[in-house]
Enzyme design. Sequence first.
Site, PDB file in Angstrom:
ATOM      1  N   SER A 143       0.860  -1.192   0.000  1.00  0.00           N
ATOM      2  CA  SER A 143       0.000   0.000   0.000  1.00  0.00           C
ATOM      3  C   SER A 143       0.888   1.231   0.000  1.00  0.00           C
ATOM      4  O   SER A 143       2.072   1.148   0.379  1.00  0.00           O
ATOM      5  CB  SER A 143      -0.863  -0.014   1.272  1.00  0.00           C
ATOM      6  OG  SER A 143      -1.509   1.227   1.448  1.00  0.00           O
ATOM      7  N   TYR A 156      -2.074  -0.810  10.374  1.00  0.00           N
ATOM      8  CA  TYR A 156      -2.237  -1.138   8.945  1.00  0.00           C
ATOM      9  C   TYR A 156      -0.922  -0.887   8.211  1.00  0.00           C
ATOM     10  O   TYR A 156      -0.452  -1.730   7.432  1.00  0.00           O
ATOM     11  CB  TYR A 156      -3.364  -0.284   8.344  1.00  0.00           C
ATOM     12  CG  TYR A 156      -3.591  -0.551   6.868  1.00  0.00           C
ATOM     13  CD1 TYR A 156      -4.146  -1.754   6.425  1.00  0.00           C
ATOM     14  CD2 TYR A 156      -3.245   0.397   5.901  1.00  0.00           C
ATOM     15  CE1 TYR A 156      -4.348  -2.005   5.072  1.00  0.00           C
ATOM     16  CE2 TYR A 156      -3.446   0.157   4.545  1.00  0.00           C
ATOM     17  CZ  TYR A 156      -4.000  -1.040   4.137  1.00  0.00           C
ATOM     18  OH  TYR A 156      -4.197  -1.292   2.797  1.00  0.00           O
TER      19      TYR A 156
HETATM   20  N1  LIG Z   1      -8.424  -0.051  -2.064  1.00  0.00           N
HETATM   21  C1  LIG Z   1      -7.379   0.625  -1.681  1.00  0.00           C
HETATM   22  O1  LIG Z   1      -7.408   1.860  -1.614  1.00  0.00           O
HETATM   23  C2  LIG Z   1      -6.104  -0.084  -1.336  1.00  0.00           C
HETATM   24  C3  LIG Z   1      -4.943   0.671  -1.200  1.00  0.00           C
HETATM   25  C4  LIG Z   1      -3.774   0.024  -0.853  1.00  0.00           C
HETATM   26  C5  LIG Z   1      -3.749  -1.335  -0.638  1.00  0.00           C
HETATM   27  N2  LIG Z   1      -4.898  -2.041  -0.768  1.00  0.00           N
HETATM   28  C6  LIG Z   1      -4.839  -3.484  -0.507  1.00  0.00           C
HETATM   29  O2  LIG Z   1      -5.470  -4.164  -1.560  1.00  0.00           O
HETATM   30  C7  LIG Z   1      -5.878  -5.449  -1.116  1.00  0.00           C
HETATM   31  C8  LIG Z   1      -7.286  -5.739  -1.616  1.00  0.00           C
HETATM   32  O3  LIG Z   1      -8.182  -4.858  -0.988  1.00  0.00           O
HETATM   33  P1  LIG Z   1      -9.362  -4.132  -1.767  1.00  0.00           P
HETATM   34  O4  LIG Z   1      -9.041  -2.697  -1.795  1.00  0.00           O
HETATM   35  O5  LIG Z   1      -9.690  -4.827  -3.012  1.00  0.00           O
HETATM   36  O6  LIG Z   1     -10.536  -4.289  -0.685  1.00  0.00           O
HETATM   37  P2  LIG Z   1     -11.840  -5.214  -0.657  1.00  0.00           P
HETATM   38  O7  LIG Z   1     -12.751  -4.890  -1.787  1.00  0.00           O
HETATM   39  O8  LIG Z   1     -12.353  -5.091   0.725  1.00  0.00           O
HETATM   40  O9  LIG Z   1     -11.245  -6.672  -0.901  1.00  0.00           O
HETATM   41  C9  LIG Z   1     -10.561  -7.370   0.094  1.00  0.00           C
HETATM   42  C10 LIG Z   1     -10.548  -8.822  -0.305  1.00  0.00           C
HETATM   43  O10 LIG Z   1      -9.817  -9.542   0.696  1.00  0.00           O
HETATM   44  C11 LIG Z   1     -10.586 -10.688   1.023  1.00  0.00           C
HETATM   45  N3  LIG Z   1     -10.307 -11.150   2.382  1.00  0.00           N
HETATM   46  C12 LIG Z   1     -10.389 -10.484   3.553  1.00  0.00           C
HETATM   47  N4  LIG Z   1     -10.097 -11.295   4.585  1.00  0.00           N
HETATM   48  C13 LIG Z   1      -9.818 -12.511   4.035  1.00  0.00           C
HETATM   49  C14 LIG Z   1      -9.470 -13.766   4.553  1.00  0.00           C
HETATM   50  N5  LIG Z   1      -9.316 -13.968   5.875  1.00  0.00           N
HETATM   51  N6  LIG Z   1      -9.260 -14.799   3.700  1.00  0.00           N
HETATM   52  C15 LIG Z   1      -9.406 -14.623   2.361  1.00  0.00           C
HETATM   53  N7  LIG Z   1      -9.740 -13.456   1.816  1.00  0.00           N
HETATM   54  C16 LIG Z   1      -9.950 -12.420   2.638  1.00  0.00           C
HETATM   55  C17 LIG Z   1     -12.027 -10.289   0.844  1.00  0.00           C
HETATM   56  O11 LIG Z   1     -12.812 -11.431   0.554  1.00  0.00           O
HETATM   57  P3  LIG Z   1     -13.795 -12.163   1.579  1.00  0.00           P
HETATM   58  O12 LIG Z   1     -14.359 -11.126   2.496  1.00  0.00           O
HETATM   59  O13 LIG Z   1     -14.798 -12.781   0.664  1.00  0.00           O
HETATM   60  O14 LIG Z   1     -12.941 -13.187   2.258  1.00  0.00           O
HETATM   61  C18 LIG Z   1     -11.926  -9.420  -0.404  1.00  0.00           C
HETATM   62  O15 LIG Z   1     -11.989 -10.224  -1.561  1.00  0.00           O
HETATM   63  C19 LIG Z   1      -5.725  -5.434   0.412  1.00  0.00           C
HETATM   64  O16 LIG Z   1      -4.548  -6.112   0.776  1.00  0.00           O
HETATM   65  C20 LIG Z   1      -5.598  -3.943   0.723  1.00  0.00           C
HETATM   66  O17 LIG Z   1      -4.891  -3.714   1.912  1.00  0.00           O
HETATM   67  C21 LIG Z   1      -6.061  -1.464  -1.118  1.00  0.00           C
END
Ligand SMILES: NC(=O)c1ccc[n+]([C@@H]2O[C@H](COP(=O)([O-])OP(=O)(O)OC[C@H]3O[C@@H](n4cnc5c(N)ncnc54)[C@H](OP(=O)(O)O)[C@@H]3O)[C@@H](O)[C@H]2O)c1
Length: 248
Positions: A143, A156
Amino acid sequence: MTEGIKDKIVVVTGASSGLGEATARLLSAQGATVVLGARRADRLQVLAKDLEARGGKALALATDVTRREQIKALVDSAVQAYGRIDVMINNAGLMPQAPLEQLKIDEWDRMIDVNIKGVMYGIAAALPHMQRQRAGHFINVSSAAGHRVGPGFAVYAATKYAVRALSEGLRQEVKPYNIRTTVISPGAVDTELPDTITDPEVAEAMHKFYDEVAIPADSFARAVAYAMSQPEEVDINEILFRPTRQDF
Ligand SMILES: NC(=O)c1ccc[n+]([C@@H]2O[C@H](COP(=O)([O-])OP(=O)(O)OC[C@H]3O[C@@H](n4cnc5c(N)ncnc54)[C@H](OP(=O)(O)O)[C@@H]3O)[C@@H](O)[C@H]2O)c1
């Protein structure tokens, strides 16, 4: 741009929404076979069916990345079904931000379990296959908060710094096996991630911030496609991107 993507076997954790889903869609459209893991099996099934209806190949398996036998089963299923794993995208994560003084210790544990240990278990599941193949590519998701700490997101950020440290150690260790390692560090991207915040004030501020600056999730998917589509001898180690409007 399907070079390095078409016919690749790609495992994606956190594929039920946000960055993981967008990546599965883009890579599938470019000819990759995608193996989808997350806990919400219903959403994975809908996604897999949709990709198949568009001519793609997809496999979905309910996976909790904090359970190492489950992520091993996800990767082993990919290898069993398709003979190998080309790319492991350790993407699952959550971001329940709150100041340390609120002592949301269960949430700290959860972030460590999913954001750090989930990535480690993903490495443990895929590494033996890639070593045997003498080929593979890890893409781990950090991130912008893995590059900069601020008040309210210390834990985080700590988990996302850890992803970068792990990935750099991995990069150095897997040289003999011809394995590539990429860390992608997004800024604010429009996904369900802010919904994991439980403190009402922090959640409101974060939703407002995301409403103002966040960019679509295919920005991340294109970064993945860029790293994958380089010639075999080119290893893109780090990608940091933010919305043009994001100032930190
Ligand atoms: N969006 C941003 O602004 C941003 C910025 C920097 C980094 N990131 C990183 O990007 C990654 C994806 O996040 P996102 O932004 O796409 O958010 P999101 O839409 O909330 O997706 C998160 C995903 O992680 C899965 N997840 C959570 N806990 C889990 C577990 N115990 N086992 C398996 N899967 C799990 C969720 O699926 P289930 O709930 O179905 O398990 C969901 O598919 C994360 O690592 C986040 O920290 C995001």
